[in-house]
Design a protein around this motif. Structure first.
Motif, mmCIF file in Angstrom:
data_model
loop_
_atom_site.group_PDB
_atom_site.id
_atom_site.type_symbol
_atom_site.label_atom_id
_atom_site.label_comp_id
_atom_site.label_asym_id
_atom_site.label_seq_id
_atom_site.Cartn_x
_atom_site.Cartn_y
_atom_site.Cartn_z
ATOM 1 N N HIS A 1 82.942 -9.081 24.916
ATOM 2 C CA HIS A 1 81.878 -9.801 24.212
ATOM 3 C C HIS A 1 82.478 -10.661 23.104
ATOM 4 O O HIS A 1 82.044 -11.786 22.866
ATOM 5 C CB HIS A 1 80.872 -8.820 23.611
ATOM 6 N N TYR B 1 80.582 -14.507 14.482
ATOM 7 C CA TYR B 1 79.681 -14.037 13.437
ATOM 8 C C TYR B 1 80.205 -14.512 12.086
ATOM 9 O O TYR B 1 81.390 -14.368 11.765
ATOM 10 C CB TYR B 1 79.583 -12.515 13.451
ATOM 11 N N ALA C 1 80.504 -9.179 19.352
ATOM 12 C CA ALA C 1 79.909 -10.511 19.259
ATOM 13 C C ALA C 1 81.033 -11.534 19.154
ATOM 14 O O ALA C 1 82.051 -11.286 18.499
ATOM 15 C CB ALA C 1 78.989 -10.608 18.042
#
Length: 308
Positions: A133, A101, A98
């Protein structure tokens, strides 16, 4: 299952400058970005034991698992002040990435690149995608809407990608492929002077191998489309991170106004060779010479094979 299936030294070789020249993630990002992204400040801190059982962690969502690990190590993380945190698990849990975060360390909250790699993600093909990512890249698509459908791209690797397993030392396992031209453009790694802006018709136009910036000439041809979309033409050669591919080929993508790229004309697009022509939406593309590290193409022109 060993508590420590791989030593910290192995991960240093895989993720940091200690592995420079050995085919790990350090080399991948330096080469794919043309030297604009490196892992020079990355460190490996060793194995740590969490105060939870495996059964307890399995009940949690993926980012809570990542947070558990990071908070268990928060004093050291606070000192290191990293931009991103890669958690390595010694079992098969989950693998993901991700780009941003939130995490609170020592009472201060900020966003971090979050990557988690379980035992099945400890090789460059998967780790590169999850780190991608973390750098803000999504999965890649094939026309018209097939996620993981771009066999030429690391962001579809393992599902559709041309990967390979070389006999390296250290043995990092499955690798490849590299990243597509639209991604390298979006990241700012392909500069404007290496892009051939083509009107609705052009050629013969040279495009050099995407992983051969040392060759003079454009790394990508860009052609305008309808409604703010555009098309790219790149040339991929069977070597380096792309050595799992079946051969050298010209590759075409449509980039939508949103920035999403689509492999054309669809999933697992054919290997286009010299002398062939094909239709992509309103574009007619004819392939000329594939000459070592360069290819020549014509776009929306009368047959021009004799001009190459």
């Amino acid at each position: 299952m060993p508590d420590e299936p791989r030593s910290p030294e192995y991960f240093k070789q895989l993720f940091t400058s200690a592995g420079k020249g050995k085919g790990g993630l350090y080399d991948f990002w330096v080469q794919q970005s043309y030297g604009k992204l490196n892992l020079d400040l990355s460190t490996v801190q060793g194995w740590y034991t969490l105060p939870y059982t495996r059964a307890q962690e399995q009940q949690k969502d993926r980012l809570t698992k990542w947070t558990d690990c990071a908070k268990n190590f928060q004093k050291k993380l606070w000192q290191l002040n990293p931009n991103g945190i890669i958690v390595i698990w010694n079992d098969v849990f989950d693998t993901y990435g991700a780009s941003s975060y939130p995490l609170t360390l020592n009472g201060t909250q900020r966003n971090y690149m979050a990557v988690s790699l379980d035992r099945e993600g400890w090789h460059p093909a998967i780790a590169a995608q999850e780190m991608g990512h973390g750098y803000g890249l999504g999965h890649s698509f094939a026309y018209p809407d097939m996620e993981y459908g771009d066999s030429w791209d690391s962001m579809s690797s393992w599902t559709s990608g041309w990967f390979f397993n070389p006999p390296d030392d250290p043995d990092f396992g499955i690798k490849g492929p590299g990243l597509i031209a639209p991604t390298r453009m979006w990241m700012g790694w392909i500069t404007q002077d290496r892009i051939r802006e083509c009107s609705t018709a052009c050629g013969p136009a040279q495009v050099v191998g995407l992983d051969h910036p040392e060759v003079g000439g454009p790394l990508v041809i860009k052609i305008p489309g309808d409604g703010g979309a555009f098309y790219t033409i790149e040339y991929r050669t069977k070597e380096g991170w792309d050595q799992g591919m079946p051969g050298n080929s010209v590759v075409v993508h449509k980039v939508e106004p949103s920035g999403r790229s689509l492999l054309m004309p669809g999933w697992n697009a054919a290997l286009w060779r010299a002398g062939e022509s094909f239709q992509v939406d309103q574009l007619h593309i004819e392939l000329g010479r594939l000459d070592g590290n360069s290819a020549w193409v014509c776009v929306n022109l009368p047959p021009c094979t004799g001009t190459f």
